[in-house]
Enzyme design. Structure first.
Site, PDB file in Angstrom:
ATOM      1  N   CYS A 248     -11.529  -7.006 -17.618  1.00  0.00           N
ATOM      2  CA  CYS A 248     -10.938  -5.714 -18.003  1.00  0.00           C
ATOM      3  C   CYS A 248     -11.647  -4.532 -17.343  1.00  0.00           C
ATOM      4  O   CYS A 248     -12.878  -4.461 -17.326  1.00  0.00           O
ATOM      5  CB  CYS A 248     -10.976  -5.576 -19.519  1.00  0.00           C
ATOM      6  SG  CYS A 248     -10.247  -4.048 -20.119  1.00  0.00           S
TER       7      CYS A 248
ATOM      8  N   CYS B  30     -15.043  -7.536 -22.067  1.00  0.00           N
ATOM      9  CA  CYS B  30     -14.205  -8.634 -21.547  1.00  0.00           C
ATOM     10  C   CYS B  30     -14.331  -8.719 -20.017  1.00  0.00           C
ATOM     11  O   CYS B  30     -14.303  -7.704 -19.325  1.00  0.00           O
ATOM     12  CB  CYS B  30     -12.746  -8.443 -21.950  1.00  0.00           C
ATOM     13  SG  CYS B  30     -12.500  -8.498 -23.735  1.00  0.00           S
TER      14      CYS B  30
ATOM     15  N   CYS C 280     -15.012   1.234 -23.519  1.00  0.00           N
ATOM     16  CA  CYS C 280     -14.942   0.147 -24.489  1.00  0.00           C
ATOM     17  C   CYS C 280     -16.247  -0.626 -24.424  1.00  0.00           C
ATOM     18  O   CYS C 280     -16.855  -0.726 -23.366  1.00  0.00           O
ATOM     19  CB  CYS C 280     -13.774  -0.772 -24.134  1.00  0.00           C
ATOM     20  SG  CYS C 280     -13.503  -2.131 -25.305  1.00  0.00           S
TER      21      CYS C 280
ATOM     22  N   CYS D 140       1.982   3.591 -24.610  1.00  0.00           N
ATOM     23  CA  CYS D 140       0.764   2.794 -24.761  1.00  0.00           C
ATOM     24  C   CYS D 140      -0.428   3.749 -24.763  1.00  0.00           C
ATOM     25  O   CYS D 140      -0.675   4.448 -23.780  1.00  0.00           O
ATOM     26  CB  CYS D 140       0.657   1.801 -23.601  1.00  0.00           C
ATOM     27  SG  CYS D 140      -0.889   0.879 -23.585  1.00  0.00           S
TER      28      CYS D 140
ATOM     29  N   CYS E 272      -4.310  -1.331 -17.826  1.00  0.00           N
ATOM     30  CA  CYS E 272      -5.650  -1.643 -18.313  1.00  0.00           C
ATOM     31  C   CYS E 272      -6.781  -0.777 -17.754  1.00  0.00           C
ATOM     32  O   CYS E 272      -7.752  -1.274 -17.197  1.00  0.00           O
ATOM     33  CB  CYS E 272      -5.976  -3.109 -18.010  1.00  0.00           C
ATOM     34  SG  CYS E 272      -4.636  -4.236 -18.365  1.00  0.00           S
TER      35      CYS E 272
ATOM     36  N   GLU F  55      -6.307   7.545 -20.575  1.00  0.00           N
ATOM     37  CA  GLU F  55      -4.967   7.457 -20.007  1.00  0.00           C
ATOM     38  C   GLU F  55      -3.944   6.931 -21.001  1.00  0.00           C
ATOM     39  O   GLU F  55      -4.273   6.205 -21.934  1.00  0.00           O
ATOM     40  CB  GLU F  55      -4.993   6.593 -18.747  1.00  0.00           C
ATOM     41  CG  GLU F  55      -5.572   5.212 -18.956  1.00  0.00           C
ATOM     42  CD  GLU F  55      -5.963   4.547 -17.630  1.00  0.00           C
ATOM     43  OE1 GLU F  55      -6.716   5.152 -16.847  1.00  0.00           O
ATOM     44  OE2 GLU F  55      -5.510   3.424 -17.394  1.00  0.00           O
TER      45      GLU F  55
END
Ligand code: SAH
Length: 336
Positions: A111, A108, A104, A97, A325, A84
């Site tokens: 997230c 974290c 990922c 962005c 996010c 995205e």
């Protein structure tokens, strides 16, 4: 391909240099096929189509915020994966962005992007296409870029550097390094590698806690590079590039938002001239962590500014469209 690479490839095909320049300019405009390059002879277009492939992201979903015009696009990649991109409209211009990886692997705790792990790195062409197509689809100029979408950009180092070279090219998207921010969870070796390149971009470090105890609870990367090591890398970065690192700090209720944390942050950052971007945690249903209360955010900010550390609370854009996010990709995955 960068412009010099394209020039070399065309030379090897016995094509004149200006043809490479023409094609590079078309690529910067986001054409989806060689057929659209109408100032090239027909037989040349066919020859190029045989020899090269073009990246073209296809929009799967688009949401536009009724509150502030923030637009978010979920793109299908050629292998069926998706990422995205968000377009944010500010008074001083439009910022895109972008995502740097599919998923990922940094893990974290707060997230959404990391929940399914990392699937793969994005190529430089895919990242460039995010920028170009987002601009085209919103019919607006792109003035700046932040690498703050899905993925850890420094975990995809070579492709990200290649992307920066491409997007910075005056004959292409022509976005100045000073209008680009790269955000990292704090990969110290790669911060040093980046510093050595002397790019004039802004480096943002996702700190989220001033001390190892708290940071380790939120960010597994802290086991690899502790807070002291990270601060030291940020100082080296400043010394080498002349550019101050800025810090991101997502306020998580009762985890990293106490007065003790604020004072500790002051102790570590006072006198460094570094800026802290505070953001209330965006709630992610899978994560069980809550945003700090509004009055806690105010108290935390006051301790920082009273202590001589400049801090701003980031305005939330697009909260009505899952703009934060990795939430849109996550939402699509949940439906499957
Ligand atoms: N991997 C890079 C860049 C992508 S994340 C990094 O870690 O910096 C961009 C920013 O959003 C980071 O500061 C990240 O910690 C933050 N972030 C992730 N999930 C969040 C959430 N639920 N609420 C607020 N900020 C979040």
């Amino acid at each position: 391909m960068t412009r010099p690479e394209l020039a070399a490839a065309f030379q090897a095909m016995d094509l004149p240099g200006y043809r490479a320049e023409q094609v590079f300019r078309w690529l910067g405009r986001g054409v989806g096929s060689f057929e659209e390059m109408t100032d090239l002879p027909k037989d040349l277009r066919a020859r190029l189509a045989e020899r090269f492939g073009l990246t073209a992201l296809v929009p799967l979903r688009r949401q536009v915020s009724a509150l502030d015009g923030t637009a978010k696009t979920l793109w299908a990649l050629s292998d069926g994966e998706s990422v995205e991109t968000v377009l944010m409209r500010y008074k001083h211009g439009n910022t895109v962005c972008i995502s740097s990886q599919v998923g990922c692997r940094m893990g974290c705790a707060f997230c959404a992007s990391t929940i399914g792990g990392k699937v793969r790195d994005l190529t430089a062409a895919e990242m460039l296409d995010e920028v170009i197509r987002t601009g085209l689809s919103a019919d607006s100029r792109v003035d700046g870029i932040v690498l703050m979408g899905i993925g850890e950009p420094l975990d995809n180092f070579n492709n990200v550097i290649r992307f920066l070279t491409l997007v910075n090219d005056p004959a292409g998207a022509n976005i100045g390094m000073r209008h680009i921010s790269l955000s990292t969870c704090g990969l110290v070796d790669e911060i040093d590698k980046l510093a050595a390149l002397h790019l004039q971009l802004t480096l943002s470090v996702s700190l989220h806690a001033p001390d190892d105890g708290t940071r380790a609870k939120l960010m597994p990367v802290n086991a690899r590079y502790g807070v002291d090591e990270l601060y030291a890398a940020c100082q080296r970065y400043f010394k080498t590039t002349g550019r101050r690192v800025s810090f991101e700090y997502a306020l998580v209720r009762d985890v990293n938002d106490t007065p003790w944390h604020a004072r500790e942050l002051v102790r570590r950052l006072r006198g460094t001239g570094s800026h802290v971007n505070l953001i209330r945690l965006n709630y992610v249903s899978e994560r069980g962590l809550m945003p700090s209360r509004e009055d806690t955010v105010r108290a935390f900010t006051k301790i920082l500014t009273d202590g001589g550390v400049t801090a701003t609370v980031r305005r939330r854009l697009g909260s009505d469209i899952d703009a934060a996010c990795g939430q849109l990709r996550r939402g699509e995955m949940r439906k499957l």
